[in-house]
Design an enzyme around this catalytic site. Structure first.
Site, PDB file in Angstrom:
ATOM      1  N   CYS A 114     -19.674   6.144  -7.387  1.00 54.00           N
ATOM      2  CA  CYS A 114     -18.859   4.940  -7.187  1.00 54.00           C
ATOM      3  C   CYS A 114     -19.357   4.094  -6.012  1.00 54.00           C
ATOM      4  CB  CYS A 114     -17.399   5.322  -6.985  1.00 54.00           C
ATOM      5  SG  CYS A 114     -16.741   6.148  -8.436  1.00 54.00           S
ATOM      6  N   HIS A 274     -14.005  -1.083  -4.727  1.00 51.32           N
ATOM      7  CA  HIS A 274     -14.392  -0.381  -5.953  1.00 51.32           C
ATOM      8  C   HIS A 274     -13.110  -0.116  -6.741  1.00 51.32           C
ATOM      9  CE1 HIS A 274     -15.400   2.656  -8.756  1.00 51.32           C
ATOM     10  NE2 HIS A 274     -14.796   3.622  -8.077  1.00 51.32           N
ATOM     11  N   ASN A 304     -12.161   2.206 -14.535  1.00 49.63           N
ATOM     12  CA  ASN A 304     -13.110   2.458 -13.443  1.00 49.63           C
ATOM     13  C   ASN A 304     -14.517   2.493 -14.041  1.00 49.63           C
ATOM     14  OD1 ASN A 304     -14.810   3.730 -11.587  1.00 49.63           O
ATOM     15  ND2 ASN A 304     -13.254   5.135 -10.836  1.00 49.63           N
TER      16      ASN A 304
HETATM   17  C1  LIG Z   1      -6.155  11.089 -11.726  1.00 43.11           C
HETATM   18  C2  LIG Z   1      -4.803  10.605 -11.244  1.00 43.11           C
HETATM   19  C3  LIG Z   1      -4.448   9.301 -11.937  1.00 43.11           C
HETATM   20  C4  LIG Z   1      -3.779  11.662 -11.652  1.00 43.11           C
HETATM   21  O1  LIG Z   1      -2.519  11.297 -11.182  1.00 43.11           O
HETATM   22  P1  LIG Z   1      -1.610  12.384 -10.424  1.00 43.11           P
HETATM   23  O2  LIG Z   1      -0.318  11.762 -10.183  1.00 43.11           O
HETATM   24  O3  LIG Z   1      -2.395  12.840  -9.235  1.00 43.11           O
HETATM   25  O4  LIG Z   1      -1.470  13.490 -11.534  1.00 43.11           O
HETATM   26  P2  LIG Z   1      -1.839  15.030 -11.500  1.00 43.11           P
HETATM   27  O5  LIG Z   1      -3.310  15.237 -11.639  1.00 43.11           O
HETATM   28  O6  LIG Z   1      -1.148  15.671 -10.334  1.00 43.11           O
HETATM   29  O7  LIG Z   1      -1.158  15.485 -12.834  1.00 43.11           O
HETATM   30  C5  LIG Z   1       0.245  15.310 -13.052  1.00 43.11           C
HETATM   31  C6  LIG Z   1       0.571  15.709 -14.464  1.00 43.11           C
HETATM   32  O8  LIG Z   1       0.094  14.725 -15.386  1.00 43.11           O
HETATM   33  C7  LIG Z   1      -0.665  15.372 -16.418  1.00 43.11           C
HETATM   34  N1  LIG Z   1      -1.726  14.461 -16.860  1.00 43.11           N
HETATM   35  C8  LIG Z   1      -2.988  14.340 -16.369  1.00 43.11           C
HETATM   36  N2  LIG Z   1      -3.640  13.369 -17.026  1.00 43.11           N
HETATM   37  C9  LIG Z   1      -2.770  12.868 -17.935  1.00 43.11           C
HETATM   38  C10 LIG Z   1      -2.878  11.858 -18.899  1.00 43.11           C
HETATM   39  N3  LIG Z   1      -3.998  11.133 -19.070  1.00 43.11           N
HETATM   40  N4  LIG Z   1      -1.806  11.591 -19.664  1.00 43.11           N
HETATM   41  C11 LIG Z   1      -0.665  12.286 -19.519  1.00 43.11           C
HETATM   42  N5  LIG Z   1      -0.502  13.263 -18.611  1.00 43.11           N
HETATM   43  C12 LIG Z   1      -1.560  13.550 -17.833  1.00 43.11           C
HETATM   44  C13 LIG Z   1      -1.202  16.621 -15.766  1.00 43.11           C
HETATM   45  O9  LIG Z   1      -1.510  17.579 -16.745  1.00 43.11           O
HETATM   46  C14 LIG Z   1      -0.041  17.039 -14.888  1.00 43.11           C
HETATM   47  O10 LIG Z   1       0.896  17.697 -15.697  1.00 43.11           O
HETATM   48  P3  LIG Z   1       1.759  18.930 -15.120  1.00 43.11           P
HETATM   49  O11 LIG Z   1       2.536  18.349 -13.962  1.00 43.11           O
HETATM   50  O12 LIG Z   1       2.596  19.318 -16.269  1.00 43.11           O
HETATM   51  O13 LIG Z   1       0.770  19.966 -14.692  1.00 43.11           O
HETATM   52  C15 LIG Z   1      -4.757  10.391  -9.713  1.00 43.11           C
HETATM   53  O14 LIG Z   1      -4.785  11.641  -9.056  1.00 43.11           O
HETATM   54  C16 LIG Z   1      -5.898   9.557  -9.239  1.00 43.11           C
HETATM   55  O15 LIG Z   1      -6.045   8.414  -9.603  1.00 43.11           O
HETATM   56  N6  LIG Z   1      -6.746  10.105  -8.350  1.00 43.11           N
HETATM   57  C17 LIG Z   1      -7.921   9.422  -7.890  1.00 43.11           C
HETATM   58  C18 LIG Z   1      -8.946   9.488  -8.942  1.00 43.11           C
HETATM   59  C19 LIG Z   1     -10.071   8.538  -8.738  1.00 43.11           C
HETATM   60  O16 LIG Z   1      -9.886   7.479  -8.232  1.00 43.11           O
HETATM   61  N7  LIG Z   1     -11.238   8.945  -9.194  1.00 43.11           N
HETATM   62  C20 LIG Z   1     -12.377   8.158  -9.112  1.00 43.11           C
HETATM   63  C21 LIG Z   1     -12.851   8.152  -7.703  1.00 43.11           C
HETATM   64  S1  LIG Z   1     -13.975   6.948  -7.469  1.00 43.11           S
END
Ligand SMILES: CC(C)(COP(=O)(O)OP(=O)(O)OC[C@H]1O[C@@H](n2cnc3c(N)ncnc32)[C@H](O)[C@@H]1OP(=O)(O)O)[C@@H](O)C(=O)NCCC(=O)NCCS
Length: 347
Positions: A114, A274, A304
Protein backbone atom coordinates in the site's frame (compact mmCIF):
# COMPACT_ATOMS: atom_id res chain seq x y z
CA UNK A 1 19.97 20.67 -7.67
CA UNK A 2 16.56 20.41 -9.33
CA UNK A 3 13.29 19.64 -7.63
CA UNK A 4 10.74 17.40 -9.28
CA UNK A 5 7.11 17.95 -10.17
CA UNK A 6 4.23 15.86 -11.37
CA UNK A 7 4.02 16.92 -15.01
CA UNK A 8 1.25 14.54 -16.04
CA UNK A 9 -1.18 12.23 -14.29
CA UNK A 10 -3.48 9.43 -15.45
CA UNK A 11 -5.67 6.66 -14.12
CA UNK A 12 -7.54 3.66 -15.41
CA UNK A 13 -10.11 1.46 -13.75
CA UNK A 14 -11.68 -1.60 -15.41
CA UNK A 15 -15.22 -1.25 -16.78
CA UNK A 16 -16.68 -4.08 -14.70
CA UNK A 17 -18.36 -2.71 -11.55
CA UNK A 18 -18.85 -5.22 -8.70
CA UNK A 19 -21.24 -4.06 -5.98
CA UNK A 20 -21.29 -5.41 -2.43
CA UNK A 21 -24.46 -7.29 -3.31
CA UNK A 22 -22.68 -8.90 -6.28
CA UNK A 23 -20.24 -10.49 -3.79
CA UNK A 24 -23.13 -12.40 -2.18
CA UNK A 25 -22.94 -14.98 -4.94
CA UNK A 26 -19.46 -15.99 -3.72
CA UNK A 27 -19.62 -15.62 0.07
CA UNK A 28 -21.69 -14.99 3.15
CA UNK A 29 -21.51 -11.21 3.63
CA UNK A 30 -23.79 -8.18 3.33
CA UNK A 31 -23.82 -4.72 1.83
CA UNK A 32 -24.56 -3.38 5.29
CA UNK A 33 -21.53 -5.08 6.92
CA UNK A 34 -19.13 -3.93 4.20
CA UNK A 35 -20.38 -0.32 4.11
CA UNK A 36 -20.49 0.01 7.88
CA UNK A 37 -16.94 -1.33 8.45
CA UNK A 38 -15.17 0.00 5.37
CA UNK A 39 -17.32 2.59 3.54
CA UNK A 40 -16.98 0.56 0.33
CA UNK A 41 -20.04 0.36 -1.94
CA UNK A 42 -18.46 -1.11 -5.07
CA UNK A 43 -15.13 -1.91 -6.71
CA UNK A 44 -13.89 -2.72 -10.21
CA UNK A 45 -12.68 -6.12 -11.41
CA UNK A 46 -10.37 -6.43 -14.39
CA UNK A 47 -11.32 -8.66 -17.30
CA UNK A 48 -10.20 -12.20 -16.35
CA UNK A 49 -7.94 -12.74 -19.37
CA UNK A 50 -7.78 -9.54 -21.39
CA UNK A 51 -6.48 -7.29 -18.63
CA UNK A 52 -3.42 -7.73 -16.40
CA UNK A 53 -1.75 -5.54 -13.79
CA UNK A 54 0.61 -4.34 -16.53
CA UNK A 55 -2.08 -3.57 -19.11
CA UNK A 56 -4.04 -1.54 -16.53
CA UNK A 57 -0.79 0.33 -15.83
CA UNK A 58 -0.22 0.94 -19.54
CA UNK A 59 -3.63 2.62 -19.87
CA UNK A 60 -2.96 4.94 -16.92
CA UNK A 61 0.57 5.62 -18.19
CA UNK A 62 -0.64 6.63 -21.66
CA UNK A 63 -2.86 9.33 -20.15
CA UNK A 64 -0.11 10.58 -17.82
CA UNK A 65 2.42 10.74 -20.68
CA UNK A 66 -0.08 12.54 -22.94
CA UNK A 67 -0.90 15.09 -20.27
CA UNK A 68 2.82 15.73 -19.70
CA UNK A 69 3.00 16.65 -23.41
CA UNK A 70 5.61 13.99 -24.21
CA UNK A 71 5.68 10.56 -25.88
CA UNK A 72 6.60 7.10 -24.50
CA UNK A 73 9.91 7.54 -26.34
CA UNK A 74 10.79 10.46 -24.03
CA UNK A 75 10.51 8.38 -20.83
CA UNK A 76 13.97 7.63 -19.44
CA UNK A 77 13.10 5.51 -16.41
CA UNK A 78 10.16 3.34 -15.25
CA UNK A 79 9.21 2.66 -11.64
CA UNK A 80 6.35 0.18 -11.24
CA UNK A 81 4.75 -0.47 -7.85
CA UNK A 82 2.46 -3.47 -7.34
CA UNK A 83 1.85 -6.47 -5.11
CA UNK A 84 -0.08 -8.36 -7.79
CA UNK A 85 2.46 -8.69 -10.63
CA UNK A 86 1.74 -10.47 -13.93
CA UNK A 87 4.65 -12.86 -13.26
CA UNK A 88 6.45 -13.88 -10.06
CA UNK A 89 9.45 -12.57 -12.02
CA UNK A 90 10.31 -10.55 -14.04
CA UNK A 91 8.37 -7.58 -12.71
CA UNK A 92 5.75 -5.48 -14.45
CA UNK A 93 8.24 -2.69 -15.28
CA UNK A 94 9.78 -4.57 -18.19
CA UNK A 95 6.38 -5.78 -19.41
CA UNK A 96 5.22 -2.18 -19.54
CA UNK A 97 8.45 -1.16 -21.31
CA UNK A 98 7.70 -3.83 -23.93
CA UNK A 99 3.99 -3.04 -24.24
CA UNK A 100 4.67 0.69 -24.70
CA UNK A 101 7.58 0.07 -27.10
CA UNK A 102 9.87 2.24 -25.02
CA UNK A 103 13.61 2.57 -25.43
CA UNK A 104 15.97 0.22 -23.54
CA UNK A 105 15.60 2.29 -20.39
CA UNK A 106 15.84 1.14 -16.78
CA UNK A 107 12.75 -0.43 -15.23
CA UNK A 108 12.52 -0.79 -11.48
CA UNK A 109 9.83 -2.73 -9.60
CA UNK A 110 8.79 -1.58 -6.14
CA UNK A 111 7.25 -4.06 -3.70
CA UNK A 112 5.98 -1.94 -0.84
CA UNK A 113 2.33 -2.85 -1.07
CA UNK A 114 0.00 0.00 0.00
CA UNK A 115 2.98 2.35 0.45
CA UNK A 116 4.38 1.30 -2.93
CA UNK A 117 3.39 4.41 -4.85
CA UNK A 118 4.93 6.87 -2.38
CA UNK A 119 8.11 4.77 -2.15
CA UNK A 120 8.24 4.77 -5.98
CA UNK A 121 7.59 8.51 -6.13
CA UNK A 122 10.37 9.09 -3.61
CA UNK A 123 12.86 7.04 -5.64
CA UNK A 124 11.89 8.94 -8.80
CA UNK A 125 12.25 12.24 -6.95
CA UNK A 126 15.86 11.40 -6.01
CA UNK A 127 16.78 10.55 -9.62
CA UNK A 128 15.33 13.87 -10.83
CA UNK A 129 17.07 15.83 -8.07
CA UNK A 130 20.47 14.44 -8.98
CA UNK A 131 19.84 15.27 -12.65
CA UNK A 132 20.15 11.64 -13.74
CA UNK A 133 16.73 11.47 -15.46
CA UNK A 134 14.31 14.03 -16.94
CA UNK A 135 11.10 12.05 -17.54
CA UNK A 136 10.32 9.32 -15.05
CA UNK A 137 7.16 7.24 -15.30
CA UNK A 138 5.85 6.12 -11.89
CA UNK A 139 3.01 3.59 -11.89
CA UNK A 140 0.89 1.93 -9.22
CA UNK A 141 -1.33 -0.88 -10.48
CA UNK A 142 -3.16 -3.92 -9.08
CA UNK A 143 -5.28 -6.82 -10.30
CA UNK A 144 -6.43 -8.14 -6.92
CA UNK A 145 -9.50 -9.86 -8.30
CA UNK A 146 -7.34 -12.65 -9.73
CA UNK A 147 -5.81 -13.92 -6.51
CA UNK A 148 -8.09 -13.39 -3.52
CA UNK A 149 -10.13 -15.99 -1.69
CA UNK A 150 -13.73 -15.24 -2.66
CA UNK A 151 -15.19 -17.94 -0.43
CA UNK A 152 -16.62 -17.02 3.00
CA UNK A 153 -13.25 -18.09 4.47
CA UNK A 154 -11.54 -15.08 2.82
CA UNK A 155 -14.31 -12.51 3.19
CA UNK A 156 -12.52 -10.27 5.72
CA UNK A 157 -9.94 -9.52 2.99
CA UNK A 158 -11.61 -10.05 -0.37
CA UNK A 159 -14.44 -7.55 0.16
CA UNK A 160 -11.93 -4.73 0.69
CA UNK A 161 -9.85 -4.89 -2.47
CA UNK A 162 -10.39 -3.72 -6.04
CA UNK A 163 -8.48 -3.39 -9.31
CA UNK A 164 -7.12 -0.27 -10.99
CA UNK A 165 -4.07 1.75 -11.94
CA UNK A 166 -2.66 5.26 -11.67
CA UNK A 167 0.48 6.83 -13.12
CA UNK A 168 2.45 10.06 -13.05
CA UNK A 169 5.29 11.55 -15.06
CA UNK A 170 7.96 13.25 -12.96
CA UNK A 171 10.00 16.06 -14.48
CA UNK A 172 12.51 18.63 -13.16
CA UNK A 173 11.14 22.03 -12.13
CA UNK A 174 12.48 25.32 -10.80
CA UNK A 175 9.34 25.67 -8.66
CA UNK A 176 8.90 23.99 -5.25
CA UNK A 177 7.26 20.75 -6.63
CA UNK A 178 7.85 17.75 -4.35
CA UNK A 179 8.94 19.33 -1.05
CA UNK A 180 9.87 16.16 0.82
CA UNK A 181 9.17 12.44 1.11
CA UNK A 182 9.29 10.33 4.27
CA UNK A 183 9.64 6.54 4.26
CA UNK A 184 9.32 4.15 7.22
CA UNK A 185 9.09 0.46 8.06
CA UNK A 186 8.69 -1.86 11.03
CA UNK A 187 8.99 -5.54 10.17
CA UNK A 188 8.06 -6.68 13.68
CA UNK A 189 4.52 -7.46 12.50
CA UNK A 190 5.34 -8.55 8.96
CA UNK A 191 3.03 -11.60 9.15
CA UNK A 192 -0.04 -9.60 10.23
CA UNK A 193 -0.83 -8.57 6.67
CA UNK A 194 0.95 -10.86 4.26
CA UNK A 195 0.78 -13.51 1.58
CA UNK A 196 3.29 -16.11 2.81
CA UNK A 197 3.26 -18.48 -0.13
CA UNK A 198 4.77 -19.10 -2.59
CA UNK A 199 7.99 -18.15 -0.82
CA UNK A 200 11.25 -19.47 0.60
CA UNK A 201 10.42 -18.84 4.28
CA UNK A 202 10.29 -22.59 5.11
CA UNK A 203 8.34 -21.72 8.29
CA UNK A 204 11.53 -20.09 9.60
CA UNK A 205 10.06 -16.88 11.02
CA UNK A 206 7.07 -18.03 13.01
CA UNK A 207 6.20 -20.66 15.58
CA UNK A 208 3.00 -21.25 13.68
CA UNK A 209 3.33 -23.27 10.47
CA UNK A 210 2.59 -21.02 7.50
CA UNK A 211 3.09 -23.63 4.78
CA UNK A 212 2.86 -27.38 4.31
CA UNK A 213 5.69 -28.47 2.08
CA UNK A 214 5.66 -31.80 0.33
CA UNK A 215 8.53 -34.17 1.06
CA UNK A 216 11.05 -32.97 -1.49
CA UNK A 217 14.72 -32.68 -0.46
CA UNK A 218 15.29 -29.75 -2.78
CA UNK A 219 13.10 -27.83 -5.16
CA UNK A 220 9.36 -28.32 -5.57
CA UNK A 221 8.77 -26.54 -2.26
CA UNK A 222 7.49 -23.22 -3.47
CA UNK A 223 4.05 -24.63 -3.97
CA UNK A 224 2.58 -27.95 -2.95
CA UNK A 225 -0.77 -29.65 -3.39
CA UNK A 226 -1.28 -29.40 0.36
CA UNK A 227 -0.82 -25.62 0.22
CA UNK A 228 -3.63 -25.48 -2.32
CA UNK A 229 -5.84 -27.85 -0.32
CA UNK A 230 -5.28 -25.89 2.90
CA UNK A 231 -5.83 -22.47 1.28
CA UNK A 232 -2.29 -21.35 2.11
CA UNK A 233 -1.88 -19.46 -1.16
CA UNK A 234 -4.07 -16.53 -0.17
CA UNK A 235 -3.25 -13.27 1.65
CA UNK A 236 -3.74 -13.15 5.45
CA UNK A 237 -4.77 -10.15 7.52
CA UNK A 238 -5.48 -9.43 11.16
CA UNK A 239 -7.84 -6.54 10.34
CA UNK A 240 -8.21 -4.99 13.80
CA UNK A 241 -4.40 -5.01 14.35
CA UNK A 242 -3.84 -3.30 10.98
CA UNK A 243 -6.52 -0.74 11.78
CA UNK A 244 -4.94 0.14 15.14
CA UNK A 245 -1.45 0.63 13.75
CA UNK A 246 -2.72 2.54 10.69
CA UNK A 247 -4.53 5.20 12.70
CA UNK A 248 -1.31 5.84 14.65
CA UNK A 249 1.18 5.87 11.79
CA UNK A 250 -0.85 7.83 9.21
CA UNK A 251 -1.12 11.01 11.31
CA UNK A 252 2.48 10.62 12.52
CA UNK A 253 3.97 10.54 9.02
CA UNK A 254 1.72 13.40 7.82
CA UNK A 255 2.83 15.57 10.75
CA UNK A 256 6.45 14.61 10.04
CA UNK A 257 6.09 15.90 6.47
CA UNK A 258 4.41 19.13 7.58
CA UNK A 259 6.93 19.78 10.39
CA UNK A 260 9.89 19.22 8.05
CA UNK A 261 8.55 22.08 5.93
CA UNK A 262 7.44 24.30 8.85
CA UNK A 263 3.79 23.84 7.96
CA UNK A 264 0.60 22.93 9.86
CA UNK A 265 -2.41 20.74 8.99
CA UNK A 266 -4.50 23.88 8.28
CA UNK A 267 -2.02 24.83 5.51
CA UNK A 268 -3.06 21.77 3.51
CA UNK A 269 -5.39 22.20 0.55
CA UNK A 270 -5.76 18.44 0.15
CA UNK A 271 -4.72 15.28 1.95
CA UNK A 272 -4.83 12.16 -0.20
CA UNK A 273 -4.59 9.19 2.11
CA UNK A 274 -4.10 5.69 0.73
CA UNK A 275 -7.66 4.36 0.45
CA UNK A 276 -7.44 1.52 2.99
CA UNK A 277 -10.75 1.98 4.75
CA UNK A 278 -13.06 5.01 5.00
CA UNK A 279 -13.04 4.65 8.81
CA UNK A 280 -9.23 4.94 8.79
CA UNK A 281 -9.40 8.12 6.66
CA UNK A 282 -12.03 9.58 8.99
CA UNK A 283 -9.87 8.79 12.05
CA UNK A 284 -6.87 10.54 10.43
CA UNK A 285 -9.01 13.56 9.53
CA UNK A 286 -10.25 13.81 13.12
CA UNK A 287 -6.78 13.47 14.65
CA UNK A 288 -5.41 16.21 12.40
CA UNK A 289 -8.46 18.46 12.75
CA UNK A 290 -9.01 18.67 9.00
CA UNK A 291 -12.23 19.81 7.30
CA UNK A 292 -14.11 17.46 4.94
CA UNK A 293 -12.96 19.45 1.91
CA UNK A 294 -9.29 18.91 2.91
CA UNK A 295 -9.44 15.10 2.60
CA UNK A 296 -10.13 13.20 -0.62
CA UNK A 297 -11.77 9.77 -0.48
CA UNK A 298 -12.99 7.54 -3.27
CA UNK A 299 -12.78 4.11 -1.60
CA UNK A 300 -16.60 4.01 -1.77
CA UNK A 301 -16.34 3.44 -5.55
CA UNK A 302 -13.08 1.51 -5.99
CA UNK A 303 -12.30 -0.32 -2.73
CA UNK A 304 -8.67 -0.55 -1.70
CA UNK A 305 -6.51 -0.65 -4.84
CA UNK A 306 -3.25 -0.83 -2.86
CA UNK A 307 -0.36 0.70 -4.87
CA UNK A 308 -2.85 2.30 -7.26
CA UNK A 309 -5.08 4.01 -4.72
CA UNK A 310 -3.09 7.23 -4.26
CA UNK A 311 -2.45 8.00 -7.95
CA UNK A 312 -6.09 7.16 -8.77
CA UNK A 313 -7.36 9.49 -6.02
CA UNK A 314 -4.86 12.20 -6.95
CA UNK A 315 -5.87 11.98 -10.60
CA UNK A 316 -9.59 12.12 -9.83
CA UNK A 317 -9.17 15.08 -7.47
CA UNK A 318 -7.15 16.92 -10.13
CA UNK A 319 -9.70 16.10 -12.87
CA UNK A 320 -12.49 17.42 -10.62
CA UNK A 321 -10.65 20.74 -10.24
CA UNK A 322 -9.95 20.13 -6.55
CA UNK A 323 -6.20 20.72 -7.08
CA UNK A 324 -4.93 24.03 -8.40
CA UNK A 325 -1.50 25.54 -9.03
CA UNK A 326 0.48 26.16 -5.83
CA UNK A 327 -1.88 24.07 -3.69
CA UNK A 328 -0.22 22.18 -0.84
CA UNK A 329 -0.96 18.46 -1.24
CA UNK A 330 -0.02 15.65 1.12
CA UNK A 331 0.03 12.00 0.07
CA UNK A 332 0.18 9.43 2.86
CA UNK A 333 0.15 5.64 3.01
CA UNK A 334 0.31 2.71 5.40
CA UNK A 335 0.28 -0.98 4.68
CA UNK A 336 1.77 -4.45 4.79
CA UNK A 337 5.28 -4.67 6.17
CA UNK A 338 4.40 -2.60 8.02
CA UNK A 339 5.57 0.24 5.82
CA UNK A 340 4.27 3.78 5.83
CA UNK A 341 5.19 6.95 3.99
CA UNK A 342 4.24 10.49 3.06
CA UNK A 343 5.02 13.02 0.35
CA UNK A 344 4.35 16.75 0.55
CA UNK A 345 4.11 18.70 -2.67
CA UNK A 346 3.28 22.11 -4.09
CA UNK A 347 1.22 21.51 -7.21
C1 LIG B 1 -11.12 -5.79 7.92
C2 LIG B 1 -12.03 -4.94 8.78
C3 LIG B 1 -13.01 -4.19 7.90
C4 LIG B 1 -12.81 -5.90 9.67
O1 LIG B 1 -13.63 -5.16 10.53
P1 LIG B 1 -13.66 -5.52 12.10
O2 LIG B 1 -14.69 -4.70 12.71
O3 LIG B 1 -12.26 -5.36 12.60
O4 LIG B 1 -14.13 -7.02 12.06
P2 LIG B 1 -13.45 -8.33 12.64
O5 LIG B 1 -12.32 -8.78 11.78
O6 LIG B 1 -13.18 -8.13 14.10
O7 LIG B 1 -14.63 -9.34 12.45
C5 LIG B 1 -15.90 -9.12 13.07
C6 LIG B 1 -16.87 -10.17 12.59
O8 LIG B 1 -17.25 -9.92 11.24
C7 LIG B 1 -17.08 -11.13 10.47
N1 LIG B 1 -16.71 -10.76 9.10
C8 LIG B 1 -15.46 -10.57 8.59
N2 LIG B 1 -15.55 -10.21 7.30
C9 LIG B 1 -16.87 -10.17 7.00
C10 LIG B 1 -17.58 -9.88 5.82
N3 LIG B 1 -16.96 -9.53 4.68
N4 LIG B 1 -18.92 -9.93 5.86
C11 LIG B 1 -19.57 -10.26 6.98
N5 LIG B 1 -18.95 -10.55 8.14
C12 LIG B 1 -17.61 -10.52 8.13
C13 LIG B 1 -15.98 -11.88 11.19
O9 LIG B 1 -16.06 -13.25 10.88
C14 LIG B 1 -16.30 -11.59 12.64
O10 LIG B 1 -17.34 -12.44 13.03
P3 LIG B 1 -17.40 -13.03 14.53
O11 LIG B 1 -17.50 -11.81 15.42
O12 LIG B 1 -18.62 -13.86 14.52
O13 LIG B 1 -16.13 -13.79 14.73
C15 LIG B 1 -11.25 -3.93 9.64
O14 LIG B 1 -10.56 -4.61 10.67
C16 LIG B 1 -10.28 -3.14 8.83
O15 LIG B 1 -10.64 -2.41 7.94
N6 LIG B 1 -8.98 -3.22 9.15
C17 LIG B 1 -7.95 -2.57 8.39
C18 LIG B 1 -7.72 -3.34 7.16
C19 LIG B 1 -6.95 -2.60 6.13
O16 LIG B 1 -7.06 -1.42 6.01
N7 LIG B 1 -6.19 -3.35 5.35
C20 LIG B 1 -5.43 -2.81 4.32
C21 LIG B 1 -4.26 -2.10 4.91
S1 LIG B 1 -3.53 -1.14 3.77
Amino acid sequence: MHRSKIAGIGMYVPQHVVTNNDLLKYMDTSDEWIQERTGIKERRFAHRTEETTTTLGVKAAKTAINRAGITPNDIDFIIFATLSPDYYFPGCGVLLQRAMKMKEIGALDVRNQCSGFIYALSVGDQFIKTGMYKNILVIGSEKHSFGLDFSTRGRNISVIFGDGAGAVVLQPTDKPGILSTHLHSDGESAEILAMYNPGTHANHWTEQKLADFDDAEAGEMFMSHTMIDKAQLFPNMDGPAVFKKAIDKFPEVIIEALKTNNLQPFDLQLLIPHQANLRISQAIQKKLGLRDDQVYNNIQRYGNTTAASIPIALCEAWEQGKIKDDDLICLAAFGSGFTWASALLRW
